[in-house]
Design a protein around this motif. Structure first.
Motif, short mmCIF file in Angstrom:
data_model
loop_
_atom_site.label_atom_id
_atom_site.label_comp_id
_atom_site.label_asym_id
_atom_site.label_seq_id
_atom_site.Cartn_x
_atom_site.Cartn_y
_atom_site.Cartn_z
N ASP A 41 2.97 12.96 -0.45
CA ASP A 41 1.82 12.34 -1.09
C ASP A 41 1.70 10.88 -0.69
N PHE A 42 2.81 10.15 -0.68
CA PHE A 42 2.77 8.73 -0.33
C PHE A 42 2.49 8.54 1.16
N MET A 43 3.01 9.40 1.99
CA MET A 43 2.88 9.20 3.43
C MET A 43 1.50 9.56 3.97
N PHE A 44 0.87 10.61 3.43
CA PHE A 44 -0.34 11.13 4.05
C PHE A 44 -1.58 11.11 3.15
N PHE A 45 -1.42 10.98 1.84
CA PHE A 45 -2.56 11.10 0.95
C PHE A 45 -2.76 9.89 0.05
N ASN A 65 -3.28 17.09 -5.95
CA ASN A 65 -2.75 18.26 -6.65
C ASN A 65 -1.97 19.10 -5.65
N PHE A 66 -0.73 19.45 -6.02
CA PHE A 66 0.14 20.21 -5.13
C PHE A 66 0.58 21.50 -5.83
N ASP A 67 0.73 22.54 -5.05
CA ASP A 67 1.36 23.78 -5.48
C ASP A 67 2.65 23.94 -4.69
N VAL A 68 3.76 24.05 -5.40
CA VAL A 68 5.08 24.16 -4.77
C VAL A 68 5.64 25.54 -5.10
N GLN A 69 6.04 26.26 -4.08
CA GLN A 69 6.62 27.60 -4.26
C GLN A 69 7.95 27.67 -3.53
N GLY A 99 0.80 -1.22 0.00
CA GLY A 99 0.00 0.00 0.00
C GLY A 99 0.83 1.27 0.00
N SER A 100 0.48 2.20 0.86
CA SER A 100 1.14 3.50 0.88
C SER A 100 2.55 3.45 1.47
N ILE A 101 2.90 2.40 2.22
CA ILE A 101 4.24 2.32 2.81
C ILE A 101 5.19 1.54 1.90
N ARG A 102 4.79 1.30 0.67
CA ARG A 102 5.60 0.49 -0.24
C ARG A 102 6.89 1.21 -0.62
N PRO A 103 7.95 0.47 -0.88
CA PRO A 103 9.12 1.10 -1.50
C PRO A 103 8.81 1.47 -2.94
N PHE A 104 9.45 2.51 -3.44
CA PHE A 104 9.15 2.94 -4.80
C PHE A 104 10.35 3.62 -5.43
N THR A 105 10.29 3.70 -6.74
CA THR A 105 11.23 4.46 -7.56
C THR A 105 10.42 5.31 -8.53
N ILE A 106 10.63 6.61 -8.49
CA ILE A 106 9.93 7.54 -9.39
C ILE A 106 10.97 8.24 -10.25
N LYS A 107 10.75 8.22 -11.56
CA LYS A 107 11.65 8.86 -12.50
C LYS A 107 10.95 10.05 -13.15
N PHE A 108 11.70 11.13 -13.30
CA PHE A 108 11.21 12.34 -13.97
C PHE A 108 11.76 12.36 -15.39
N TYR A 109 10.88 12.68 -16.35
CA TYR A 109 11.26 12.71 -17.77
C TYR A 109 11.03 14.10 -18.33
N ASP A 110 11.88 14.48 -19.29
CA ASP A 110 11.72 15.77 -19.95
C ASP A 110 10.94 15.61 -21.24
#
Length: 353
Positions: free
Chosen positions: A298-302, A273-277, A150-161
């Motif tokens: 996001d993974f920990m709380f939502f 949805n997040f707003d980062v400033q 579930g939400s406590i799973r290990p993960f890998t997230i990659k960002f792409y251009d």
């Protein structure tokens, strides 16, 4: 008879002469006179159409277009931010952050997750203030880990251009989620790499019984900034604000705002949805680490919809078993009642006998 023959002969000679005359339609048409005024320039396109780039190499990555500012794009679902010039000592692909002080991170809604209740990999779109796509982020995981941890799973997230090239990677190992225990094995930690294979920093949770507290560290594990937030379960039906501050806590450097999407959407999906400033002159690596902190939050709380679906299914399953047990008990009670009546009848017959 002779007169008639001479008439037809004259008629044939007239027809032959008419056929030998040159036709006006066959004569070449003379060219029109030249216009004495200035000539008109050749036609120019009023709107630019960016050519399609090669197909995406990432599942779920939207169709890419060349990053050219245009006035009109027919049937173009994605407009990418134009690439900025290269910056010395900047990880390749992170140059976009040098021109931004505000990002919108939108998690894609997974229809399969909504229908089946099974957890699927998260995918995010990172956009600038005018709506142009900056990055596309995709989680890499297997079905067993998704639905068992579930939400406590290990993960890998990659960002792409825009060229479908990976430029940044987030990695979290499995950690227990018992927040009331100050043991180090229960605290979450996120590693940020840019480019892949080169660590630029960490997001590390600090223990607190109720409030989310984190520190943002550089590649040498030296704390640079800290992040705090409210008690998330106590903030219902409203936006939730997390503040990025200096280590002494006196000044706020940036904010991460988790936006409330409405009752209907919050009940149907856990897509956030997040707003980062952050300041424009903040270090580019720290901006990237702040984006990683947003994913960790996001993974920990939502990230809760999959757990609710599993609980709902298990509750229905348990209710079915409970109902079957009650039904069996009723039949058993009726059988005992019938047996008692039968035994009383036999006893009454013996007395009459």
């Amino acid at each position: 008879m002779c007169a008639d023959r001479s008439f037809f002969q004259r008629k044939d000679r007239i027809v032959c002469k008419i056929m030998e005359m040159p036709s006006k339609e066959s004569e070449p048409t003379p060219p029109p006179p030249q216009y004495p005024g200035p000539g008109y320039p050749p036609g120019q396109a009023q709107y630019g159409y960016p050519p399609n780039a090669p197909g995406p190499a990432v599942p779920g990555l939207p169709a890419t277009y060349s990053a050219v500012p245009v006035q009109y794009q027919p049937n173009a679902p994605v407009v990418w931010m134009p690439p900025p010039p290269a910056i010395p000592k900047c990880p390749p692909g992170l140059e976009y952050l040098s021109q931004l002080d505000h990002l919108s991170i939108q998690q894609q809604i997974e229809l399969m997750e909504m229908i089946s209740g099974l957890e699927t990999c998260n995918r995010y779109e990172v956009r600038n203030p005018v709506g142009q796509m900056v990055y596309f982020a995709a989680e890499e995981n297997d079905d067993y880990t998704l639905n068992c941890y579930g939400s406590i799973r290990p993960f890998t997230i990659k960002f792409y251009d825009s060229a479908s090239q990976p430029i940044m990677q987030l990695t979290r190992d499995f950690q227990c989620s018992i927040c009331c225990c100050p043991c180090i094995c229960c605290l979450q930690e996120l590693e940020v790499q840019a480019p892949l294979g080169t660590v630029i920093g960490y997001v590390k949770q600090k223990w607190h019984p109720f409030l989310p507290k984190f520190v943002l560290q550089n590649e040498a594990r030296e704390s640079v900034l800290k992040m705090t937030g409210p008690c998330v379960p106590c903030r219902c039906w409203q936006d939730i604000h997390f503040e990025v501050k200096t280590l002494d806590g006196r000044s706020t450097v940036g904010t991460i705002n988790r936006k409330w999407a409405g009752m209907a959407r919050e009940a149907a999906t856990d897509a956030s949805n997040f707003d980062v400033q952050f300041p424009m002159d903040l270090d580019i690596k720290m901006k990237a680490i702040t984006m990683g902190a947003c994913m960790l939050l996001d993974f920990m709380f939502f990230e809760r919809a999959g757990n609710r679906n599993r609980q709902r299914r298990s509750g229905v399953h348990h209710g079915a078993h409970h109902g079957a047990g009650v039904h069996h008990g009723i039949h058993h009670h009726a059988g005992m009642h019938h047996g008692m009546h039968h035994h009383a009848g036999m006893h009454h017959g013996r007395h009459r006998h």
